[in-house]
Design an enzyme around this catalytic site. Structure first.
Site, mmCIF file in Angstrom:
data_model
loop_
_atom_site.group_PDB
_atom_site.id
_atom_site.type_symbol
_atom_site.label_atom_id
_atom_site.label_comp_id
_atom_site.label_asym_id
_atom_site.label_seq_id
_atom_site.Cartn_x
_atom_site.Cartn_y
_atom_site.Cartn_z
ATOM 1 N N GLY A 13 38.519 -39.434 10.001
ATOM 2 C CA GLY A 13 36.907 -39.698 9.762
ATOM 3 C C GLY A 13 35.918 -39.773 8.578
ATOM 4 N N GLY A 14 36.914 -40.291 7.664
ATOM 5 C CA GLY A 14 36.174 -40.739 6.462
ATOM 6 C C GLY A 14 35.787 -41.987 6.368
ATOM 7 C CB SER A 44 34.648 -40.837 1.908
ATOM 8 O OG SER A 44 35.685 -41.047 2.729
ATOM 9 N N GLY A 50 30.908 -44.192 -8.344
ATOM 10 C CA GLY A 50 30.171 -45.408 -7.788
ATOM 11 C C GLY A 50 31.447 -46.442 -7.109
ATOM 12 C CG HIS A 257 40.232 -39.200 -12.608
ATOM 13 N ND1 HIS A 257 39.337 -38.635 -13.669
ATOM 14 C CD2 HIS A 257 39.402 -40.043 -11.988
ATOM 15 C CE1 HIS A 257 38.251 -39.237 -13.780
ATOM 16 N NE2 HIS A 257 38.239 -40.039 -12.633
ATOM 17 N NE ARG A 273 36.574 -41.052 -18.788
ATOM 18 C CZ ARG A 273 37.457 -41.607 -18.133
ATOM 19 N NH1 ARG A 273 38.199 -42.504 -18.812
ATOM 20 N NH2 ARG A 273 37.503 -41.497 -16.896
#
Lengths: 659, 246
Positions: A13-14, A44, A50, A257, A273
């Site tokens: 359900g994302g 999510s 973004g 990451h 960044r």
């Protein structure tokens, strides 16, 4: 025997699952979503910075379009992605942003006139045009030529997830919460749904569907140090693997990451960044320009993470009681910017570190973040090897990301793939192949088999501890299948993981209740997660080259001659202790962008024999079409229109671009 | 208030947890778990340690463990809050944990916020109501940057349920939409893409299960982990709804 019938079953359900469900529902089909948690709790929501889409509204996005986004994505992937899929994606992403805008996502908007920003450590004035006033803004992100990442402060995923989840409510799509798919029901290469466990009551139910879609996200929790949520255990990918028919692609491609807070591993966005934040070492020195003079802090994630670890190895890390880390400095952005555009980062720093990032440096170190690998599908999202099974989002290896995903391309992929797969599932359900032909005997057999496995765990005489096996697996993955890999470490990881897999067949429980039972859940999940871990470690051991996030110290060059191919892992029989690996070659002669240098990182690839020929062919096509528009040229290089669902075929309008 | 965080990290902690299991017929009772505090320990870390080492059956909900997803609302020393971002060093060594009230109890610290929130979304129709289908290939409709930011301010709700658990009105009126519901209405009312009028919103919240039910105790704002301006939104909405109801 409890059976629920539906046209489309979406597992997860994302954002990806929700968007796919809305698409299929709007085509008139019954859809049920299964989710481990209330859908708005999905991971999510944690996407901060973004989503990429080439709207080109901001002055720093001028000249951006699908072509530029496509090239950035392919370079980012280190030529591991499927270029058809990348084209399909960059074409649809602007429509996804605009759809979300119509659904209420409060995208950050452009204000005409001057504004000050920080670029490369310096204060710069940008002037936004009048025509762009009020249109969707974008920020800079790693590995991109233009400012293309559309955002809502640093709560982008949250805003997107809420908008799409509420659309699912608007469409009256039922979400069955706290439900976990334990196995796929399949026969003769056709998937018919899933056996599902209610996490509160323990009851098993068969969900029988014409089309089943796995959208369960990534599997970061096979690692000890990860930015991923605790539910990101990859069970959706694992149950596809356990069919023996579907396969998992490129499981060794795991992203780390660069900036997760140390030591908790909680993400702080690349937007830090992108907006001008710098990486610094123990001496306060900004070290990234020394390694990457062109892109500096904004090289792709694989490159920045590797450079950071390299810098720590060279003795420049900050020592702390938990080990070494580096600093992320966003103090130069100022309190006003942080309060407005990086407020989640600020809250995370306050609550987990007790610091104020407008005054203090943030301790960071790379951590596991994203699974490029997953259920191998074709460009339509249909799983290879199993008709009626689809996958989208991080759970899939659609293969948009190849060996390294660009920041901002994953949350974009969730909705874009959801849009595309929703339509393709509807087409499938409406086709002759979509007719439901399943016997209740098969359903019963699948249910009984799952119940028997649970009963063995609950009432058997196993002595192993699931929690202990889980911890050990996570340690092995973080310590031996991390950013820097060697044959020796990978070999020992594979050996140890096999041992754990064998032991996991003898797990015993202290809590024998069949209903809500976290110990039971850990037990059956670790059995599945170990198979995923073995796909990652064994795939990494076999791949004797370095590509994107997969870096072999003993094979440091990208080897297009031998390894321009996708790893496919299958698990045919439950008593195997290693996946069966096959390889799918990438066709250089059909590429729009043949392999080359990425523009950052090492420049030492071993060339594929067909690369030069394809490059010559492309220049010939380009000069033959000298004055044609970019769409015509693109069509001549690598046609992909046939892959776009009809409702998304139009051309994307942009400021200053006439189509 | 934060205490000076020079913690040596070796206090002995007691987690006093309200245990129960409606499905197994286990009545609510307090149970103490003892563990050693560690540096930087959050209630997420502490509860997982209890589950791993002391009681594998202990039920609680975490997802993001970063204060973003809203899964881990619980009563921490009697006050609703997010467990994942509560550092033990900011708490006394005896910590009581109980499930959020109002919501359906699943077991131990786990409650069914999902069902409640879905009900709210259906009842208040928390989506943009638009009569036109957007043309996805056309330029998006412009919006003033300040307005987009103002909408996001209210869109930051994570549906953790802390405001619901802290609400005095909800103890008396089960049908009350709560601060979370009123904030959603305020959010969509602000959004020009939503074509609903104040009269439409009045139909949804113009009675004592809506904005006129609030007794203005305003614990909702005190306990909101995202610091949403719930108090001003409720007051503002009440004024607008009065105008609409005249």
């Amino acid at each position: 025997m409890r059976i629920i019938y539906t046209d489309v079953l979406v597992v997860g359900g994302g954002l990806a699952g929700l968007r796919a469900a809305v698409g299929a529902r709007r085509r008139g089909h019954d859809v049920i979503i299964l989710s481990l948690v209330p859908p708005k709790r999905s991971h999510s929501a944690a996407a901060q910075g973004g989503m990429q889409a080439s709207l080109g509204n901001t002055v720093k996005g001028e000249g951006d379009n699908e072509d530029v986004h496509f090239e950035d994505t392919v370079r980012g992937s280190d030529w591991g992605c499927d270029q058809d899929v990348a084209r399909l994606f960059v074409h649809t992403a602007p429509q996804a942003v605009r759809e979300l805008a119509a659904w209420g996502v409060p995208w950050n908007r452009i204000k005409a006139g001057d504004r000050e920003v920080i670029m490369d450590g310096k204060r710069v004035t940008l002037t936004e045009g009048q025509a762009a006033h009020g249109l969707i803004a974008a920020r800079d992100f790693g590995g991109t030529k233009k400012w293309r990442t559309c955002y809502v402060s640093d709560g982008t995923g949250h805003a997107m997830l809420y908008a799409v989840s509420d659309q699912a409510v608007a469409e009256s799509i039922p979400v069955h919460e706290r439900m976990e798919a334990l196995a796929l029901i399949h026969e003769g290469g056709r998937c018919h749904g899933a056996v599902v466990r209610n996490l509160v009551s323990g009851e098993l139910t068969a969900y029988v569907a014409k089309a089943t879609c796995i959208a369960t996200g990534g599997f970061g929790r096979i690692y000890r140090v990860t930015s991923n949520a605790v539910i990101n255990e990859g069970i959706g990918a694992a149950i596809a693997l356990e069919t023996g028919a579907a396969c998992l692609g490129n499981m060794e491609a795991v992203q780390f990451h660069p900036t997760t807070i140390f030591p908790a591993g909680i993400l702080v966005t690349e937007g830090c960044r992108g907006d001008g934040g710098l990486l610094k070492d123990a001496a306060g020195h900004r070290f990234m320009p020394d390694y990457e003079p062109e892109k500096k802090e904004l090289a792709s994630r694989d490159v920045v993470s590797r450079r950071m670890e390299e810098h720590i190895r060279a003795g420049h890390g900050v020592k702390s009681r938990f080990g070494e880390h580096l600093w992320l400095d966003i103090t130069l952005l100022g309190a006003a910017h942080i309060d407005g555009k990086l407020r989640e980062v600020k809250e995370i720093c306050q609550h987990f570190l007790g610091i104020d990032p407008s005054r203090d440096l943030i301790p960071v170190r790379p951590a596991q973040h994203y699974s490029m690998g997953g259920i191998r599908t074709d460009a339509r999202g249909h799983a290879r090897g199993l008709k009626g099974l689809f996958a989208c989002g991080e759970a899939a290896c659609w293969d948009l990301h190849g060996f390294n995903r660009l920041g901002g391309n994953s949350v974009a992929e969730t909705v874009v793939a959801g849009m595309i797969v929703g339509e393709n599932m509807a087409d499938f359900v409406e086709s002759a192949a979509g007719e439901l032909q399943v016997s209740t005997a098969l359903v019963r057999e699948c249910l009984d088999a799952e119940q028997a496995k649970l009963d063995t765990l609950l009432h058997g005489n196993g002595t192993e501890s699931g929690a202990e096996l889980m911890r050990r697996m996570q340690d092995i993955m973080t310590d031996k299948v991390g950013i820097f890999r060697t044959g020796e470490l990978l070999h020992s990881a594979v050996e140890e993981l096999q041992g754990l897999l064998v032991r996991s067949r003898r797990i015993g429980l202290r809590t024998r209740r069949p209903g809500a039972n976290p110990e039971l859940v850990t037990a059956y999940r670790v059995q599945k997660m170990l198979k995923l871990a073995l796909c990652v470690a064994y795939g990494a051991l076999q791949r004797t080259e370095s590509r994107g996030a997969h870096f072999r110290e003993d094979y440091p060059r990208r080897d297009d001659a031998s390894w321009l191919k996708r790893t496919l892992a299958t698990w045919h029989d439950d008593f195997q202790t290693l996946p069966t690996l096959d390889y799918e070659a990438l066709d250089v002669t059909a590429m729009e962008l043949p392999p080359g240098w990425r523009g950052y990182g090492a420049r030492n690839a071993i060339e594929h024999p067909a690369t030069a020929g394809r490059a010559a062919e492309i220049s010939a096509i380009r000069s033959a079409f000298g004055h044609a528009d970019r769409f015509t040229v693109q069509q001549a290089l690598m046609p992909f229109d046939h892959l776009i669902p009809s409702r998304f075929r139009g051309r994307n309008a942009r400021l200053g671009e006439t189509s | 208030m934060k205490k000076n965080a020079v913690s040596s990290g070796h206090r002995a902690l007691t987690l006093r947890i309200l245990r129960s299991s409606p499905t197994e017929g286990v009545a609510p009772h307090w149970q103490d778990f003892h563990l050693e505090e560690a540096e930087g320990m959050t209630l997420f870390i502490a509860l997982n340690e209890v589950r791993e080492t002391l009681d594998p059956a202990l039920q609680f909900d975490f997802v993001c463990r970063a204060g973003i997803c809203g899964s881990c609302g619980m009563l921490i020393n009697g006050k609703p809050g997010l467990a994942c971002r509560s550092l033990t060093r900011d708490l006394d060594p005896l910590i009581t944990l109980a499930p959020l009230p109002v919501f359906e109890l699943i077991g131990d610290l786990s409650v069914n916020t999902g069902k409640w929130m879905r009900g709210t979304a259906e009842r208040l129709e928390t989506w943009v109501h638009s009569s036109q289908e957007a043309d996805l290939t056309a330029l998006e409709a412009p919006m003033e940057p300040e307005l987009a930011e103002a909408i996001y301010e209210l869109d930051r709700c994570i549906e953790c349920g802390c405001c619901v658990a802290g609400c005095g009105t909800l103890r008396m009126r089960e049908e009350f939409v709560g601060a979370i519901g009123l904030n959603k209405i305020a959010r969509f009312r602000l959004d020009p893409r939503d074509e609903r009028s104040d009269d439409d919103f009045y139909q949804l919240i113009g009675d004592d299960t809506g904005v006129f039910g609030c007794m203005s105790l305003l614990a909702c704002q005190d306990v909101c982990p995202k610091g949403l301006p719930l108090q001003t939104q409720i007051a503002f909405l009440r004024r607008k709804m009065v105008a609409s109801g005249l």
